[in-house]
Design a protein around this motif. Structure first.
Motif, PDB file in Angstrom:
ATOM      1  N   TYR A   1     -12.501   4.944  -1.519  1.00  0.00           N
ATOM      2  CA  TYR A   1     -11.123   5.359  -1.239  1.00  0.00           C
ATOM      3  C   TYR A   1     -10.327   4.239  -0.582  1.00  0.00           C
ATOM      4  O   TYR A   1     -10.895   3.399   0.121  1.00  0.00           O
ATOM      5  CB  TYR A   1     -11.113   6.602  -0.341  1.00  0.00           C
ATOM      6  CG  TYR A   1     -11.681   7.821  -1.022  1.00  0.00           C
ATOM      7  CD1 TYR A   1     -11.018   8.415  -2.095  1.00  0.00           C
ATOM      8  CD2 TYR A   1     -12.891   8.379  -0.619  1.00  0.00           C
ATOM      9  CE1 TYR A   1     -11.538   9.531  -2.743  1.00  0.00           C
ATOM     10  CE2 TYR A   1     -13.427   9.489  -1.256  1.00  0.00           C
ATOM     11  CZ  TYR A   1     -12.743  10.061  -2.314  1.00  0.00           C
ATOM     12  OH  TYR A   1     -13.261  11.157  -2.954  1.00  0.00           O
ATOM     13  N   PRO A   2      -9.003   4.201  -0.795  1.00  0.00           N
ATOM     14  CA  PRO A   2      -8.173   3.187  -0.128  1.00  0.00           C
ATOM     15  C   PRO A   2      -8.110   3.433   1.363  1.00  0.00           C
ATOM     16  O   PRO A   2      -8.431   4.525   1.844  1.00  0.00           O
ATOM     17  CB  PRO A   2      -6.794   3.384  -0.786  1.00  0.00           C
ATOM     18  CG  PRO A   2      -6.789   4.803  -1.255  1.00  0.00           C
ATOM     19  CD  PRO A   2      -8.205   5.098  -1.655  1.00  0.00           C
TER      20      PRO A   2
ATOM     21  N   SER B   1      -5.667   8.923  -9.644  1.00  0.00           N
ATOM     22  CA  SER B   1      -6.826   8.089  -9.981  1.00  0.00           C
ATOM     23  C   SER B   1      -8.093   8.489  -9.238  1.00  0.00           C
ATOM     24  O   SER B   1      -9.191   8.108  -9.634  1.00  0.00           O
ATOM     25  CB  SER B   1      -6.511   6.619  -9.675  1.00  0.00           C
ATOM     26  OG  SER B   1      -6.180   6.460  -8.301  1.00  0.00           O
ATOM     27  N   HIS B   2      -7.957   9.267  -8.149  1.00  0.00           N
ATOM     28  CA  HIS B   2      -9.139   9.643  -7.369  1.00  0.00           C
ATOM     29  C   HIS B   2      -9.652  11.041  -7.697  1.00  0.00           C
ATOM     30  O   HIS B   2     -10.697  11.439  -7.182  1.00  0.00           O
ATOM     31  CB  HIS B   2      -8.812   9.578  -5.863  1.00  0.00           C
ATOM     32  CG  HIS B   2      -8.415   8.224  -5.393  1.00  0.00           C
ATOM     33  ND1 HIS B   2      -7.108   7.855  -5.222  1.00  0.00           N
ATOM     34  CD2 HIS B   2      -9.155   7.134  -5.076  1.00  0.00           C
ATOM     35  CE1 HIS B   2      -7.058   6.593  -4.813  1.00  0.00           C
ATOM     36  NE2 HIS B   2      -8.282   6.140  -4.721  1.00  0.00           N
TER      37      HIS B   2
ATOM     38  N   LEU C   1     -10.352   1.547  -9.866  1.00  0.00           N
ATOM     39  CA  LEU C   1      -9.991   2.961  -9.898  1.00  0.00           C
ATOM     40  C   LEU C   1      -8.575   3.163 -10.418  1.00  0.00           C
ATOM     41  O   LEU C   1      -8.315   4.065 -11.218  1.00  0.00           O
ATOM     42  CB  LEU C   1     -10.120   3.565  -8.494  1.00  0.00           C
ATOM     43  CG  LEU C   1     -11.501   4.089  -8.107  1.00  0.00           C
ATOM     44  CD1 LEU C   1     -11.531   4.452  -6.631  1.00  0.00           C
ATOM     45  CD2 LEU C   1     -11.878   5.299  -8.940  1.00  0.00           C
ATOM     46  N   ASP C   2      -7.658   2.326  -9.967  1.00  0.00           N
ATOM     47  CA  ASP C   2      -6.276   2.444 -10.425  1.00  0.00           C
ATOM     48  C   ASP C   2      -6.160   2.172 -11.914  1.00  0.00           C
ATOM     49  O   ASP C   2      -5.290   2.733 -12.595  1.00  0.00           O
ATOM     50  CB  ASP C   2      -5.377   1.474  -9.650  1.00  0.00           C
ATOM     51  CG  ASP C   2      -5.237   1.881  -8.189  1.00  0.00           C
ATOM     52  OD1 ASP C   2      -5.467   3.068  -7.880  1.00  0.00           O
ATOM     53  OD2 ASP C   2      -4.924   1.012  -7.356  1.00  0.00           O
TER      54      ASP C   2
ATOM     55  N   GLU D   1     -10.954  -3.693  -1.891  1.00  0.00           N
ATOM     56  CA  GLU D   1      -9.699  -3.752  -2.638  1.00  0.00           C
ATOM     57  C   GLU D   1      -9.946  -3.908  -4.133  1.00  0.00           C
ATOM     58  O   GLU D   1      -9.193  -3.378  -4.963  1.00  0.00           O
ATOM     59  CB  GLU D   1      -8.835  -4.898  -2.117  1.00  0.00           C
ATOM     60  CG  GLU D   1      -8.269  -4.653  -0.715  1.00  0.00           C
ATOM     61  CD  GLU D   1      -9.339  -4.722   0.374  1.00  0.00           C
ATOM     62  OE1 GLU D   1      -9.211  -3.985   1.368  1.00  0.00           O
ATOM     63  OE2 GLU D   1     -10.304  -5.506   0.224  1.00  0.00           O
TER      64      GLU D   1
ATOM     65  N   THR E   1     -19.673  -0.087  -6.997  1.00  0.00           N
ATOM     66  CA  THR E   1     -19.189  -0.702  -5.757  1.00  0.00           C
ATOM     67  C   THR E   1     -20.061  -1.856  -5.283  1.00  0.00           C
ATOM     68  O   THR E   1     -19.653  -2.602  -4.392  1.00  0.00           O
ATOM     69  CB  THR E   1     -19.127   0.353  -4.634  1.00  0.00           C
ATOM     70  OG1 THR E   1     -20.454   0.825  -4.347  1.00  0.00           O
ATOM     71  CG2 THR E   1     -18.243   1.526  -5.025  1.00  0.00           C
TER      72      THR E   1
ATOM     73  N   GLN F   1     -10.590  -0.548  -5.556  1.00  0.00           N
ATOM     74  CA  GLN F   1      -9.349   0.192  -5.768  1.00  0.00           C
ATOM     75  C   GLN F   1      -8.644  -0.236  -7.039  1.00  0.00           C
ATOM     76  O   GLN F   1      -8.061   0.583  -7.756  1.00  0.00           O
ATOM     77  CB  GLN F   1      -8.422   0.013  -4.563  1.00  0.00           C
ATOM     78  CG  GLN F   1      -8.891   0.726  -3.318  1.00  0.00           C
ATOM     79  CD  GLN F   1      -9.304   2.153  -3.610  1.00  0.00           C
ATOM     80  OE1 GLN F   1      -8.516   2.949  -4.124  1.00  0.00           O
ATOM     81  NE2 GLN F   1     -10.554   2.486  -3.303  1.00  0.00           N
ATOM     82  N   ASP F   2      -8.689  -1.528  -7.339  1.00  0.00           N
ATOM     83  CA  ASP F   2      -8.071  -2.010  -8.574  1.00  0.00           C
ATOM     84  C   ASP F   2      -8.730  -1.375  -9.792  1.00  0.00           C
ATOM     85  O   ASP F   2      -8.042  -0.999 -10.751  1.00  0.00           O
ATOM     86  CB  ASP F   2      -8.187  -3.535  -8.652  1.00  0.00           C
ATOM     87  CG  ASP F   2      -7.307  -4.233  -7.615  1.00  0.00           C
ATOM     88  OD1 ASP F   2      -6.353  -3.589  -7.134  1.00  0.00           O
ATOM     89  OD2 ASP F   2      -7.580  -5.410  -7.293  1.00  0.00           O
TER      90      ASP F   2
ATOM     91  N   GLU G   1       0.854  -1.197   0.000  1.00  0.00           N
ATOM     92  CA  GLU G   1       0.000   0.000   0.000  1.00  0.00           C
ATOM     93  C   GLU G   1       0.885   1.241   0.000  1.00  0.00           C
ATOM     94  O   GLU G   1       1.845   1.316   0.754  1.00  0.00           O
ATOM     95  CB  GLU G   1      -0.860   0.004   1.266  1.00  0.00           C
ATOM     96  CG  GLU G   1      -1.904   1.100   1.292  1.00  0.00           C
ATOM     97  CD  GLU G   1      -3.071   0.776   0.406  1.00  0.00           C
ATOM     98  OE1 GLU G   1      -3.581   1.704  -0.239  1.00  0.00           O
ATOM     99  OE2 GLU G   1      -3.480  -0.386   0.342  1.00  0.00           O
TER     100      GLU G   1
ATOM    101  N   ARG H   1      -9.398   6.671   3.398  1.00  0.00           N
ATOM    102  CA  ARG H   1     -10.854   6.525   3.486  1.00  0.00           C
ATOM    103  C   ARG H   1     -11.480   7.517   4.460  1.00  0.00           C
ATOM    104  O   ARG H   1     -12.498   8.140   4.155  1.00  0.00           O
ATOM    105  CB  ARG H   1     -11.211   5.087   3.871  1.00  0.00           C
ATOM    106  CG  ARG H   1     -12.726   4.814   3.833  1.00  0.00           C
ATOM    107  CD  ARG H   1     -13.031   3.334   3.824  1.00  0.00           C
ATOM    108  NE  ARG H   1     -12.646   2.747   2.545  1.00  0.00           N
ATOM    109  CZ  ARG H   1     -11.751   1.786   2.403  1.00  0.00           C
ATOM    110  NH1 ARG H   1     -11.128   1.300   3.474  1.00  0.00           N
ATOM    111  NH2 ARG H   1     -11.462   1.294   1.219  1.00  0.00           N
TER     112      ARG H   1
END
Length: 538
Positions: free
Chosen positions: A458-459, A333-334, A530-531, A524, A518, A527-528, A320, A463
């Motif tokens: 958010y990660p 990415s956010h 979003l990335d 997780e 979502t 997040q993948d 992380e 978050r």
């Protein structure tokens, strides 16, 4: 309770801080009781030595409690800012059990208490205006100060939750909540403004943290609907508590009793703290792997299978990146999704604290008397109540991002209907009731989904901060709404509806392009996506 004691690194300091805060509040009670022969009016009273000592004890108690709550700062700092560390994931296949439901109930209570304090603003205004002999416009500054406090608090406490933990932030927020109960014993309006800002700061922080903790603890299959239900039930309960307390206490003890409620209600959260675990995702991200496993064991099941389930509920993830604060939300990415949610939050604040606040006045200017306008809003609110069930169903069964965009678009369309009704000078009561009910349903749906959605995307290291920033945006919209109200913008019924419809429409377009699905996905996995830069279509 053993698995939770990690966050009480210095328990003596924490409990000493609690005692100091409670003692500081109780030190104000004698002067409050001195006013029992005058209807508990304290305006103009001189603060005695006991009261001043109590005021000094409260910030000292907050500092002591903060020191006691900080869990293994040196170890966490090294882990959060080192070259690498591992994160553990909660298995999303774990079914809901008694531990999950205990957490849900406690967080609903915490959210209801959080909503209670700002909700009492409307009930203290009449008595405060009379006692301090101030105008309604001057009393309105109190609401503006409180909103400013909630805006600041949402950001600050969200960041603290990412640095020191979700549970620590919730308990510290509750302690500040207790400390601000002394609002009820302030002899001057200026003191109330200062304390109201601090009250808003403590209340504003609790909201996003509860959603953050819930999102990181509940399995993906149930996360969405429980988050939305938490917001809907907790908010409704808070407003009911405020109204009920006003009806029971104000006639006997004056408006001041509503502020003093901060002591017992805040203590409820502190005593329920034993049922509030730290987020296992936060713990593992902070390098506290044993504590993370201990918390997971509670939520993995009971009996002989607990240990095995806990191990199955944990997997080693990729490294992380270190926490980057607010700046990291607004780039990379956010960035696009964050700006879309911020625009939505600001627009919602303008609707709730601007357009709806001034709607009775505007209806009066269109020829409807005050009683009829209040009755219209009451009927509209009643019609809007079933809306939360629709929101929960759509968010859980259909799509999280599409449901959010749908209600944003519905709010935009309703504002445009108001624009058309004002332009055509339509005075139909039925049309106004239906349109107002639709606006209440749509705008309530937006806020019911907005912060829960932020808590999902958010990660772990961002978050709390992300949820806090999005919550703050809705409060900032309220500040803008109050300012525009002073400037007379909302006095123009038709123009104000069109003015707010524009940012609402912009938010819908931004989230259509950048939103991520979502529903049913692990945090997780989100997040993948979003990335990878994949949006709603994913």
């Amino acid at each position: 309770m053993k698995s939770q004691n990690f966050s009480f690194h210095h328990p003596i300091a924490f409990w000493a801080g609690c005692i100091a805060i409670i003692g500081g509040v109780l030190a104000h009670v004698p002067m409050f009781m001195m006013g029992r022969h005058t209807g508990y009016q304290m305006v103009g009273m001189e603060m005695d030595a006991t009261m001043l000592t109590g005021m000094a004890m409260i910030p000292l108690g907050v500092l002591l409690a903060m020191y006691g709550l900080m869990p293994r700062i040196a170890q966490m700092h090294k882990s959060l800012h080192g070259d690498s560390h591992l994160q553990f994931h909660v298995a999303d296949g774990v079914p809901l059990n008694g531990e999950h439901w205990k957490l849900v109930i406690v967080l609903v209570i915490a959210l209801a208490v959080d909503v209670l304090k700002p909700a009492t603003l409307g009930f203290v205004m009449p008595g405060m205006t009379t006692e301090y002999e101030i105008s309604k416009q001057t009393a309105g500054v109190l609401a503006l100060v409180a909103l400013t406090g909630t805006t600041v608090g949402s950001v600050v406490w969200g960041r603290l939750a990412d640095i020191f933990g979700r549970r620590a932030a919730i308990l510290l927020s509750a302690l500040m909540f207790i400390g601000t109960a002394i609002c009820g014993a302030m002899p001057a309006f200026g003191w109330n403004l200062a304390m109201c800002f601090l009250m808003g700061a403590s209340a504003g922080g609790l909201l996003p943290i509860t959603f953050t903790l819930m999102a990181e603890t509940v399995p993906a299959a149930h996360r969405g609907w429980l988050l939305v239900a938490l917001g809907g039930v907790g908010t409704s309960a808070g407003y009911l508590l405020a109204a009920g307390s006003a009806a029971l206490l104000v006639p006997e003890f004056s408006w001041r009793a509503l502020w003093l409620l901060g002591l017992p209600t805040g203590l409820v959260i502190i005593f329920l703290g034993r049922y509030i675990p730290e987020s296992p995702r936060f713990l593992s991200n902070a390098g506290l792997d044993n504590e993370a496993r201990a918390v997971l064991a509670r939520f993995a099941g009971t009996g002989a299978a607990t240990a095995a389930n806990a191990q199955a509920a944990v997997v080693v993830a990729e490294q992380e990146p270190p926490a980057g604060g607010i700046a990291q939300l607004l780039r990379g990415s956010h960035a696009r999704i964050t700006w879309g949610l911020i625009v939505c939050g600001v627009a919602w604040g303008l609707v709730n604290f601007g357009f709806l606040l001034w709607l009775p006045t505007n209806l009066g200017s269109m020829g409807m008397d005050a009683t009829a306008a209040s009755a219209l809003l009451a009927r509209s609110a009643l019609l809007a109540l079933p809306g939360i069930a629709i929101v929960i169903w759509l968010y859980h069964r259909w799509s999280s991002i599409k449901a959010l965009v749908l209600f944003i678009a519905l709010t935009t369309a309703t504002l445009l209907v108001f624009f058309g009704l004002g332009l055509a000078q339509v005075q139909s009561t039925l049309a106004m009731v239906l349109t107002t009910a639709l606006l209440l349903v749509s705008s309530s749906g937006v806020i019911a989904m907005l912060i829960p959605y932020a808590a999902e995307i958010y990660p772990v290291h961002l978050r709390g901060t992300g949820s806090g920033v999005i919550a703050a945006s809705s409060k900032f919209g309220g500040i803008l709404g109050a300012g525009f109200g002073v400037l007379g913008v909302f006095g123009h019924f038709t123009a104000s509806a069109l003015l707010i419809a524009v940012p609402m429409a912009v938010a819908a377009l931004m989230l259509i392009r950048s939103g991520i699905e979502t529903r049913g996905r692990g945090l997780e996995d989100i997040q993948d996506l979003l990335d990878a830069g994949r949006g709603t279509a994913s």
